[in-house]
Design a protein around this motif. Sequence first.
Motif, short mmCIF file in Angstrom:
data_model
loop_
_atom_site.label_atom_id
_atom_site.label_comp_id
_atom_site.label_asym_id
_atom_site.label_seq_id
_atom_site.Cartn_x
_atom_site.Cartn_y
_atom_site.Cartn_z
N GLU A 1 4.73 -8.54 -7.69
CA GLU A 1 5.96 -8.17 -8.38
C GLU A 1 6.84 -9.37 -8.75
O GLU A 1 7.53 -9.34 -9.77
N ARG B 1 1.37 -1.94 -12.75
CA ARG B 1 2.23 -2.42 -11.67
C ARG B 1 3.50 -3.02 -12.27
O ARG B 1 3.45 -3.58 -13.35
N ASP C 1 4.21 6.35 -11.30
CA ASP C 1 5.30 6.33 -10.32
C ASP C 1 4.64 6.16 -8.95
O ASP C 1 4.16 7.12 -8.36
N GLU D 1 5.76 5.38 -5.93
CA GLU D 1 6.38 6.06 -4.79
C GLU D 1 5.99 7.53 -4.76
O GLU D 1 5.72 8.09 -3.70
N THR E 1 3.14 -3.83 -6.74
CA THR E 1 3.93 -2.60 -6.91
C THR E 1 3.22 -1.40 -6.29
O THR E 1 3.86 -0.56 -5.66
N GLY F 1 5.16 0.59 -3.46
CA GLY F 1 5.60 1.94 -3.80
C GLY F 1 4.89 3.02 -3.01
O GLY F 1 5.52 3.95 -2.50
N ARG F 2 3.57 2.92 -2.91
CA ARG F 2 2.81 3.95 -2.21
C ARG F 2 3.16 3.98 -0.72
O ARG F 2 3.29 5.05 -0.13
N LYS G 1 6.01 3.00 0.66
CA LYS G 1 7.38 3.51 0.80
C LYS G 1 7.43 5.02 0.65
O LYS G 1 8.04 5.73 1.46
N GLY G 2 6.77 5.54 -0.40
CA GLY G 2 6.78 6.98 -0.62
C GLY G 2 6.14 7.76 0.53
O GLY G 2 6.66 8.79 0.96
#
Length: 325
Positions: free
Chosen positions: A102, A124, A141, A143, A175, A179-180, A182-183
């Motif tokens: 990122e 990403r 998306d 997350e 990313t 994201g994955r 965190k979600g």
Amino acid sequence: MKFKKIAALAATVVLSVGIFAGCGSQQTSSSNKKKVIGFAQVGAESGWRTAETTSIKEIPKLDSNFELKFSDGQQKQENQIKAIRSFIAEKVNVIALDPVVETGWDTVLREAKNAKIPVVIVDRNVKVSDQSLITAFLGSDMEEEGKRAAKIIIDKFGKDAKLNIAELQGTVGSTAMIGRQKGFNETIKNCPNYKIIKSQTGDFTRAKGKEVMEAFLKSDGNNINVLWSHNDDMAIGAVQAIEEYGKKPGKDIFIVSVDGTKDMFKLMADGKSNGIVECNPLLGPQLLDTSKQILSGKLKDKIVHTKEGAFTQEQAKKELPNRKY
């Protein structure tokens, strides 16, 4: 005297016609010139990535007015930065970047902005100090994908079950990984007895996924109830490791992964995995459409998300024939 005036007037008319004819021929030549998209790809670490590359390389087939220049970054940011600078030097019309990580893009993206070349971030995302360095983002998306993966597990076991989860992370700093994770973690907060007892990067590759899963099993094999993998390829490697360890993947260890590749659907149809969250790699048509909008000055949305679903083991056999990658 009158004759000279008429002759001069005729010459002026001829000259004017010639000038306008010249302008017209230049405009025609300019409008016929192909638009060039320069695409800096991460690499070829997975079946998903190969499918994405294939889809984007088909852009000239979708529209003969477009040309594609392609660069394989081989999982290295420095290679991608070199590619972007090469695209700037070649004066491409649009730069598309699928970033390996990122951060660390501000300088080169500012160079692109100074050259007045729009940049589309694909798949990403990036973190930059100035959002005007990015013209558009096209992708998933991440997350939400992590949340969907967690929901598959919760729907199967319930919120009160006691579960020990092993996590195969994607490339650290990407990313998809951020994201994955965190979600997923945010979603299982409401499940007090869900514990992630193992977590390590497998770099999105099949070989590394197998290697890391072997280490997980060696140190804590009898305690792992669930495997949560940030992509299919790592999960496929992990399935091999689980079988070699003497356990049954999909039965002794519940497996959830992200991508939706044909290979993973085959395993799930065979009962060796339990849930897949789709991440659509077929981004060529959307990248072409987004580029057209940018170049015509009619960009509708700066963020373009792909349409994706989630699938359980019961749905795998029916969905398998529909897989294009």
